[in-house]
Design an enzyme around this catalytic site. Structure first.
Site, PDB file in Angstrom:
ATOM      1  CG  ASP A  64      -0.193  -0.170   2.543  1.00 29.56           C
ATOM      2  OD1 ASP A  64       1.044  -0.309   2.523  1.00 29.56           O
ATOM      3  OD2 ASP A  64      -0.847  -0.189   3.603  1.00 29.56           O
ATOM      4  CG  HIS A  65       3.490   2.390   2.927  1.00 31.20           C
ATOM      5  ND1 HIS A  65       2.561   1.550   3.480  1.00 31.20           N
ATOM      6  CD2 HIS A  65       3.802   3.285   3.900  1.00 31.20           C
ATOM      7  CE1 HIS A  65       2.318   1.931   4.736  1.00 31.20           C
ATOM      8  NE2 HIS A  65       3.057   2.987   5.002  1.00 31.20           N
ATOM      9  CG  ASP A 119       2.371   1.373   9.385  1.00 32.37           C
ATOM     10  OD1 ASP A 119       2.871   1.696   8.295  1.00 32.37           O
ATOM     11  OD2 ASP A 119       1.656   2.152  10.063  1.00 32.37           O
ATOM     12  NE  ARG A 379       2.983   9.448  12.398  1.00 31.66           N
ATOM     13  CZ  ARG A 379       3.357   8.175  12.433  1.00 31.66           C
ATOM     14  NH1 ARG A 379       3.877   7.614  11.352  1.00 31.66           N
ATOM     15  NH2 ARG A 379       3.251   7.478  13.539  1.00 31.66           N
ATOM     16  CB  SER A 547       7.160   5.909  10.815  1.00 31.02           C
ATOM     17  OG  SER A 547       8.525   5.649  10.659  1.00 31.02           O
ATOM     18  NE  ARG A 549       9.572   6.050   8.064  1.00 35.44           N
ATOM     19  CZ  ARG A 549       9.160   7.234   7.602  1.00 35.44           C
ATOM     20  NH1 ARG A 549      10.016   8.150   7.247  1.00 35.44           N
ATOM     21  NH2 ARG A 549       7.876   7.496   7.481  1.00 35.44           N
TER      22      ARG A 549
HETATM   23  C1  MIC Z   1       4.100   6.398   8.287  1.00 33.52           C
HETATM   24  O1  MIC Z   1       2.925   6.707   8.375  1.00 33.52           O
HETATM   25  O2  MIC Z   1       5.030   7.145   8.651  1.00 33.52           O
HETATM   26  C2  MIC Z   1       4.452   5.033   7.724  1.00 33.52           C
HETATM   27  C3  MIC Z   1       5.075   5.248   6.402  1.00 33.52           C
HETATM   28  O3  MIC Z   1       3.281   4.286   7.551  1.00 33.52           O
HETATM   29  C4  MIC Z   1       5.390   4.349   8.723  1.00 33.52           C
HETATM   30  C5  MIC Z   1       5.974   3.085   8.253  1.00 33.52           C
HETATM   31  C6  MIC Z   1       7.086   3.261   7.264  1.00 33.52           C
HETATM   32  O4  MIC Z   1       7.889   4.194   7.381  1.00 33.52           O
HETATM   33  O5  MIC Z   1       7.178   2.436   6.364  1.00 33.52           O
HETATM   34  C7  MIC Z   1       4.758   4.085  10.094  1.00 33.52           C
HETATM   35  O6  MIC Z   1       3.839   4.761  10.463  1.00 33.52           O
HETATM   36  O7  MIC Z   1       5.264   3.230  10.829  1.00 33.52           O
HETATM   37 FE1  SF4 Z   2      -0.014   4.809   5.123  1.00 30.35          FE
HETATM   38 FE2  SF4 Z   2       1.314   5.492   7.330  1.00 30.35          FE
HETATM   39 FE3  SF4 Z   2      -0.192   7.264   6.021  1.00 30.35          FE
HETATM   40 FE4  SF4 Z   2      -1.356   5.316   7.317  1.00 30.35          FE
HETATM   41  S1  SF4 Z   2      -0.128   6.950   8.215  1.00 30.35           S
HETATM   42  S2  SF4 Z   2      -1.866   6.015   5.274  1.00 30.35           S
HETATM   43  S3  SF4 Z   2       0.082   3.638   7.014  1.00 30.35           S
HETATM   44  S4  SF4 Z   2       1.666   6.274   5.284  1.00 30.35           S
END
Ligand code: MIC
Ligand code: SF4
Length: 661
Positions: A64-65, A119, A379, A547, A549
């Site tokens: 999905d990313h 995640d 965010r 996140s 990550r």
């Molecule tokens: C995000 O919302 O920052 C992400 C991208 O979903 C991350 C995960 C990632 O960096 O792959 C998260 O929330 O953990």
């Molecule tokens: Fe995707 Fe992270 Fe955004 Fe949720 S917060 S939509 S998991 S990038």
């Protein structure tokens, strides 16, 4: 004394330790979730563990990313993920099927289970009374291999919910209200548990908005009871058999209790550039906006998009506003297509995006310089949209659409007066489309034994860390302030496609702090590494928030960083640092932060020994101008992982020990 719902579920899954706040515990994990941006690393590490099939009740890999597919990298990842999932016993949600948290809520989440996801918004499933926790990919890989998940037993904050939301006020406003009270700092080690009569007035998708964005509080997870609403939602998803009533005891003892009166909540907005910079929309109404997006795992459910469609039906968005909709799942999109709501959105001028994270992770839709962008996301960290110094406001779908219609931040409560729009009551459908044809089931064990895994050239297996030195001499590579997020440490957006190639991705560590015509953080770090000098990161409060990550630890590790000294470090990031053998140290005296400058050379004698057994560690400035104390807040297992040179080595050692026994 009655028990909280959190403790009831933890107790049922306890494999080590005792349920008491602050004690180290280990729990059995029933379900895991990975997404493609963290999943390739997680599955590569799972493969390195030498376990053929996952040992969980259910593991799902979502794509999905990384959906933009400029160059071969993303598609290489998709093919790897699909083939390794099929071989390892993992369900695989294919690109186009939707956002992991939304699909997990719709199709897999269930009351009473434990879910570990790579995640940070994994707690979304807490809306269905699951204990759902975000973690680094390596921790999730270990859970897939059958290892327990280790955590400090959380304290439980009870949120008593009373009353009922007024018209035009949404679940997003509730969580924004909570963020204004609790902020993004200082909530590490807590779980937020909702209870009270008001809970019954919130639908499961509304609860999911609240548990999802609970991640921004920095808590371990958030949870709602499983009640009649839960039963109805599961039944509408053709999963009535997954229903299990669950709640805290009526005399449950919470470590702290606060009350949210739903009828007093008003439309709220998180202003630039932190989810806790919250103000009532009424206070900021009138600000010009040129971009509005409804979507992300926080607010892209059927009800959210129906609200947007109803408000826009027969109307046009303001001619100066770009308005986009990213549906949370293919099933949601399909329902909108079939009931005509999609046509209403298209007629109103909406740009319809794929069912994926998209703009939320900086994959397109970066706003113009100086432009105010309104998003229903979770965010708004500075630069996350892909534009430096962006001005992103986080709002409910109601506020987003009201503002898209007027071109200015608009309190949706004003819509009847301003545009004669009546509040549309959105009911959950008695039956959702529950089509799983884009979720590939794993192969049988016999078929899997023969199956090939496709590994494109852009997929590079990450190297395990080297052992900790006896004594450390390190140079301060960067001194950053408070609330440095993982987006600052390692950006996503246009660099996201490098997730499966650590040596390449590491080049953009701390990219937002790099200065034009000066060596980058990565160049400086690698130069030192070649000379055998370790890198040190100095930080303020809440280092690594945001996140899950693990690249925010893995990439600095690749560049030779061995120590982070901060005023405080967020839970998931701290675990990731330990997993990749970077020692997390906290200042004993927060004012000692002021003594350290960039480029200082610091010495830690007996680092190895201190990690083995000490709670405090002496850090000496090489020029002799100061000496400070750092604290090592580590469990025995954390210490063992660091001494074994990271979690991968630790897990392998344990497996060898078991074999030799
Ligand atoms: C995000 O919302 O920052 C992400 C991208 O979903 C991350 C995960 C990632 O960096 O792959 C998260 O929330 O953990
Ligand atoms: Fe995707 Fe992270 Fe955004 Fe949720 S917060 S939509 S998991 S990038």
């Amino acid at each position: 004394m009655g028990q909280t719902l959190t403790y009831k579920i933890l107790n049922r899954h306890l494999v080590d330790g005792k349920i008491a706040a602050g004690k180290d515990i280990a729990i059995r994990i029933d379900q895991t979730l990975t997404q493609d941006a963290t999943g390739t690393t997680a599955l590569l590490l799972f493969e390195s563990m030498g376990v053929a099939r996952v040992k969980t009740q259910l593991s799902v890999s979502y794509v999905d990313h990384n959906m933009s597919q400029f160059g071969p990298e993303n598609h290489n990842d998709h093919l790897y993920l699909q083939t390794i999932a099929a071989k390892s016993g993992v369900y695989h949600s294919r690109p186009g099927n939707g956002i992991c948290h939304q699909i997990h809520l719709e199709r897999f989440g269930r009351p009473g289970v434990t879910l570990l996801g790579s995640d940070s918004h994994t707690p979304t499933a807490g809306a269905l009374a699951a204990v759902a926790i975000g973690a680094g990919g390596l921790d999730v890989a270990a859970a897939m291999a059958g290892e327990a998940f280790y955590l400090r037993c959380p304290k439980v904050l009870g949120v008593r919910v009373t009353g009922r939301l007024s018209e035009w006020v949404g679940a997003k406003d509730v969580i924004l209200k909570l963020l204004s009270i609790l902020t993004t700092k200082g909530n590490v080690g807590w779980v937020v548990e909702y209870f009270g009569r008001g809970v019954l007035t919130l639908s499961v998708p509304q609860r999911a908005t609240i548990t999802n964005m609970g991640a921004e509080l920095g808590v371990t997870t958030s949870i709602f009871p499983s009640d009649e609403e839960t039963r109805e939602f599961l039944a509408a998803q053709k999963r009535q058999n997954h229903y299990l009533p669950l709640a805290a005891d009526s005399d449950a003892q919470y470590d702290r209790t606060i009350e949210i009166k739903l009828s007093e909540v008003v439309p709220m907005a998180a202003c630039p550039s932190s989810p806790d910079n919250v103000k009532p929309v009424a206070e900021i109404a009138g600000i010009l906006t040129r971009q509005v997006i409804v979507g992300s795992c926080t607010n892209s459910s059927f009800s959210d998009l129906m609200m947007a469609a109803r408000l826009l039906k027969g109307r046009h968005i303001n001619s100066m506003v770009e308005f986009a909709v990213a549906p949370g799942s293919r099933n949601v999109l399909n329902m909108l297509a079939r009931n005509g709501a999609l046509a209403d959105l298209i007629s109103a001028g909406a740009r319809i995006l794929e069912s994926c994270c998209g703009p939320c992770i900086g994959q397109g839709f970066s706003p113009a310089d100086g432009v105010v962008s309104l998003r229903t996301f979770n965010r708004n960290f500075s630069g996350r949209s892909g534009t430096k110094n962006d001005k992103v406001y986080l709002v409910s779908p109601e506020t987003a659409v009201a503002s898209a219609l007027t071109g200015r931040i608009t309190n949706p409560c004003q819509l009847p007066n301003l545009l004669g729009i009546e509040y549309p009551e959105i009911k959950l459908p008695a039956q959702f489309i529950a089509d799983d044809s884009m979720i590939a089931a794993p192969l049988s064990e016999a078929e899997a034994a023969e199956a090939e895994v496709v590994r494109g050239a852009t997929i590079v297996v990450p190297k395990a860390p080297t052992p900790l030195p006896e004594q450390l001499s390190g140079r301060v590579l960067i001194k950053c302030g408070d609330k440095v997020t993982t987006d600052h440490i390692i950006p996503a957006g246009r660099y996201l496609k490098l997730r499966s190639n650590v040596p390449e991705y590491a080049k953009v560590v701390f990219d937002c702090f790099n200065q034009k015509d000066k060596p980058t953080f990565a160049q400086r770090a690698l130069k030192l590494k070649q000379k055998g000098i370790a890198g040190v990161i100095i930080a303020g409060q809440s280092y690594g928030q945001g996140s899950s990550r693990e690249h925010a630890a893995l990439c600095p590790m690749h560049l030779g960083v061995r120590v982070v000294i901060a005023k405080s470090i967020e839970r998931i990031h701290k675990a990731n640092l330990i997993n990749f053998c970077i020692v997390p140290i906290e200042f004993v005296e927060p004012t000692d932060y002021d003594k350290i400058k960039p480029d200082d050379v610091l010495q830690i004698d007996n680092l190895f020994q201190a990690v083995e057994s000490a709670d405090q560690i002496r850090i000496i400035d090489k020029t002799g101008s100061f000496e400070i104390l750092g604290s090592l807040v580590l469990s025995n297992r954390d210490r063992d992982i660091l001494l074994s040179a990271g979690l991968l080595n630790y897990t392998r050692n344990k497996a060898n020990e078991r074999e030799n026994d």
